[in-house]
Scaffold this motif. Structure first.
Motif, short mmCIF file in Angstrom:
data_model
loop_
_atom_site.label_atom_id
_atom_site.label_comp_id
_atom_site.label_asym_id
_atom_site.label_seq_id
_atom_site.Cartn_x
_atom_site.Cartn_y
_atom_site.Cartn_z
N GLY A 13 14.99 17.08 4.14
CA GLY A 13 14.28 17.38 5.38
C GLY A 13 14.51 18.83 5.78
N ALA A 14 13.46 19.48 6.24
CA ALA A 14 13.57 20.90 6.59
C ALA A 14 12.85 21.20 7.90
CB ALA A 14 12.99 21.75 5.46
N GLY A 15 12.98 20.25 8.85
CA GLY A 15 12.37 20.48 10.16
C GLY A 15 13.40 21.11 11.10
N MET A 17 16.14 19.95 12.51
CA MET A 17 17.55 19.77 12.13
C MET A 17 17.84 20.31 10.74
SD MET A 17 19.83 18.91 14.11
CE MET A 17 19.02 19.82 15.39
N ASP A 45 11.81 17.68 0.32
CA ASP A 45 10.87 17.51 1.44
C ASP A 45 9.74 16.59 0.97
OD1 ASP A 45 9.63 17.81 3.95
OD2 ASP A 45 10.25 19.91 4.09
N VAL A 46 8.73 16.39 1.83
CA VAL A 46 7.70 15.39 1.51
C VAL A 46 6.89 15.71 0.26
CG1 VAL A 46 7.16 14.07 3.58
CG2 VAL A 46 6.46 16.44 3.47
N THR A 82 18.43 14.97 7.10
CA THR A 82 17.78 15.41 8.34
C THR A 82 16.32 14.96 8.35
OG1 THR A 82 17.16 17.59 7.48
CG2 THR A 82 19.33 17.42 8.50
N ALA A 83 16.08 13.81 7.75
CA ALA A 83 14.74 13.22 7.69
C ALA A 83 14.61 12.21 8.83
CB ALA A 83 14.56 12.55 6.32
N ASN A 85 14.46 8.85 11.11
CA ASN A 85 15.51 7.82 11.18
C ASN A 85 15.34 6.69 10.17
OD1 ASN A 85 16.09 9.39 13.38
ND2 ASN A 85 15.49 7.89 14.92
N HIS A 88 17.06 7.16 6.89
CA HIS A 88 18.50 7.43 6.78
C HIS A 88 19.19 6.42 5.85
CE1 HIS A 88 18.76 9.85 10.86
NE2 HIS A 88 17.84 10.31 10.05
N LYS A 106 21.98 11.88 13.60
CA LYS A 106 21.95 10.74 14.52
C LYS A 106 20.51 10.36 14.81
CE LYS A 106 20.12 11.77 17.74
NZ LYS A 106 18.73 12.27 17.96
N PRO A 107 20.19 9.17 15.30
CA PRO A 107 21.07 8.02 15.28
C PRO A 107 21.31 7.59 13.83
CG PRO A 107 18.85 7.34 15.86
CD PRO A 107 18.82 8.83 15.76
N TYR A 135 27.02 17.60 19.98
CA TYR A 135 27.48 17.99 21.33
C TYR A 135 28.97 17.70 21.53
CZ TYR A 135 22.52 18.42 21.85
OH TYR A 135 21.22 18.80 21.64
N ARG A 178 9.78 9.38 16.44
CA ARG A 178 10.62 9.05 17.61
C ARG A 178 10.05 7.88 18.42
NH1 ARG A 178 11.65 14.60 16.76
NH2 ARG A 178 13.88 15.01 16.94
N PHE A 324 23.71 26.41 20.88
CA PHE A 324 23.47 25.11 20.22
C PHE A 324 23.79 25.16 18.73
CE2 PHE A 324 20.54 22.50 17.72
CZ PHE A 324 20.85 21.24 18.20
N1 NAD Z 1 21.79 16.32 16.38
C1 NAD Z 1 20.78 16.75 17.10
O1 NAD Z 1 20.98 17.44 18.11
C2 NAD Z 1 19.38 16.41 16.67
C3 NAD Z 1 18.27 17.11 17.21
C4 NAD Z 1 17.00 16.80 16.72
C5 NAD Z 1 16.84 15.81 15.75
N2 NAD Z 1 17.93 15.13 15.28
C6 NAD Z 1 17.78 14.09 14.24
O2 NAD Z 1 17.44 14.74 13.01
C7 NAD Z 1 16.54 13.95 12.25
C8 NAD Z 1 15.28 14.79 11.97
O3 NAD Z 1 14.73 15.20 13.20
P1 NAD Z 1 13.92 16.60 13.32
O4 NAD Z 1 13.76 16.87 14.76
O5 NAD Z 1 14.53 17.60 12.43
O6 NAD Z 1 12.52 16.13 12.71
P2 NAD Z 1 11.38 17.07 12.08
O7 NAD Z 1 10.15 16.26 12.17
O8 NAD Z 1 11.42 18.42 12.70
O9 NAD Z 1 11.83 17.21 10.57
C9 NAD Z 1 11.86 16.12 9.69
C10 NAD Z 1 11.83 16.66 8.27
O10 NAD Z 1 11.92 15.55 7.37
C11 NAD Z 1 10.94 15.71 6.36
N3 NAD Z 1 10.59 14.44 5.75
C12 NAD Z 1 9.83 13.43 6.27
N4 NAD Z 1 9.69 12.46 5.36
C13 NAD Z 1 10.37 12.85 4.26
C14 NAD Z 1 10.57 12.28 2.97
N5 NAD Z 1 10.05 11.09 2.64
N6 NAD Z 1 11.31 12.98 2.07
C15 NAD Z 1 11.85 14.18 2.38
N7 NAD Z 1 11.67 14.77 3.57
C16 NAD Z 1 10.95 14.10 4.51
C17 NAD Z 1 9.77 16.39 7.08
O11 NAD Z 1 8.86 16.99 6.18
C18 NAD Z 1 10.54 17.41 7.91
O12 NAD Z 1 10.85 18.53 7.11
C19 NAD Z 1 16.28 12.70 13.09
O13 NAD Z 1 17.13 11.67 12.65
C20 NAD Z 1 16.64 13.11 14.51
O14 NAD Z 1 17.09 12.04 15.32
C21 NAD Z 1 19.19 15.44 15.72
#
Ligand code: NAD
Length: 378
Positions: A13-15, A17, A45-46, A82-83, A85, A88, A106-107, A135, A178, A324
């Protein structure tokens, strides 16, 4: 050329998080004296295209369009998830089966049963696990826990906690992972952070009484779409809490809090003093201590500085503030230390399963209109 033992990281995952994790793995070695060196090895990634593009942008050696290949890669030591939930559990189980350590956002998962399957697999494999409740890494939160543990504010009587943000305020904010019926909702998404905080500062919860509400009953199925479908997850959950140690409390999780960007806030009342905190002013702790002269008492503002480890790893000057992303760097430093010594992280999968158990107890309470014992869930 580093002589430190490399820890080769595979990131899924490269969003939001994913970028935050990549930044932490890139910078941690310059800020913390670790015995291992993280190597940004493979990013999944996807699609192959997205993976290659993001791998190049975030400094990874290569990208792959399928996370199964990343988990099976024998050159990877640590998988960071970081994909969304719902992915996970399958990613963690594949990584653990291939002998990797796992760092999961998380979660931990979508249900307590799923979280416990992950925990059992990790414990059986002897893997190091860490869950991204970043946090908890704030030096001011650590200071609060030290004050509480030292008995400086007396016995803990009450906790009042909130995680409120505004990113789903618009009824036209579309469905995304979400709002997925599997593990979505404000309580799971951000309530999990304030539950983890309550457990960290006060202790485990014994029972809860909660009410979850869906404010926007439908949302567009995709960004800009005119087609809408029902929302089955909560926009706001309020809960009354009874802790194991006899403390009582209240908690709110809301992602429709107009005007609030990051109100992860709490107030802890002790028998002699009190502590206040909000993540919107994350470099400050407000502390009310006993013993002031009549007419001179009140909350004292303590500002973060090198006296609050590991602030000094970032900056020698007090008041110059962490942000952060720094919390994620601290989390990754703790993770890599545990990987190096085969130690235990906190929160690991076992502790994060307890957060999940608490979320589900609140959801069950809301459904059943009744108090629910947290330990009975799952
Ligand atoms: N700890 C924190 O403060 C915090 C903050 C935001 C999000 N999160 C958690 O991080 C996780 C991701 O959230 P986000 O906001 O980064 O989401 P996001 O949508 O910004 O990023 C998700 C990433 O996962 C990739 N993805 C989706 N399906 C995939 C697959 N099958 N194979 C590989 N990659 C795949 C997407 O292309 C994207 O790059 C969630 O579990 C979220 O709860 C935590």
């Amino acid at each position: 050329m580093s002589t430190k033992k490399p820890v080769r990281v595979g990131l899924v995952g490269a969003g939001f998080m994913g970028r935050c994790h990549a930044n932490a793995f890139r910078t941690v070695g310059g800020l913390f004296d670790l015995s291992v060196e993280p190597v940004r090895a493979v990013l999944a990634d996807v699609t192959e295209d997205a993976a290659n593009r993001n791998a190049a942008a975030l400094g990874f050696e290569r990208g792959v369009g399928d996370w199964h290949a990343l988990c099976a890669d024998p050159s990877i030591d640590l998988v960071a998830i970081t994909a969304p939930n719902v992915l996970h559990e399958p990613i963690a189980l594949a990584a653990l089966a291939a002998g990797k350590d796992v760092y999961c956002e998380k979660p931990l998962s979508t249900t307590v049963q799923s979280a416990l399957r992950m925990t059992e697999a990790a414990e059986k494999a002897g893997a190091v696990t860490m869950v991204g409740f970043n946090y908890l890494r704030n030096p001011m939160v650590r200071l609060a826990r030290d004050i509480i543990r030292a008995g400086e504010i007396g016995e803990i009587v009450a906790f009042r906690g909130r995680h409120a943000e505004n990113y789903m305020v618009s009824p036209d904010a579309p469905h995304n992972f979400r709002t997925d019926p599997q593990g979505g909702g404000a309580l799971a998404d951000i309530g999990s952070h304030i539950i983890a905080m309550a457990r960290f500062l006060v202790g485990p919860l014994r029972s809860v009484s909660a009410h979850g509400e869906t404010v926007h009953k439908t949302r567009p199925i995709a960004p800009g779409s005119a087609e809408r479908k029902p929302v089955v997850t909560d926009d706001i959950t309020n809960a009354i809490l009874a802790f194991d140690n006899g403390a009582t409390g209240v908690l709110e999780a809301s992602w429709v809090a107009v005007g609030r960007t990051m109100d992860l806030s709490w107030e802890i009342t002790g028998s002699k003093g009190a502590i206040l905190f909000t993540q919107e002013r994350m470099n400050e702790l407000m502390v009310y201590m006993p013993g002031a002269k009549a007419g001179r008492d009140g909350f004292q503002r303590i500002e973060s500085g090198p006296a609050h480890p590991p602030f000094g790893n970032f900056c020698p000057a007090p008041g110059h503030h962490l942000g952060f992303n720094d919390l994620k760097v601290i989390e990754v430093a703790d993770l890599l230390s545990a990987v190096a010594t085969r130690g235990r992280c906190s929160p690991d999968f076992r502790e994060a399963s307890e957060v999940q158990r608490t979320i589900e107890a609140m959801q069950a309470s809301s459904r059943e209109r009744a108090w629910v014992e947290v330990e009975a869930v799952g």
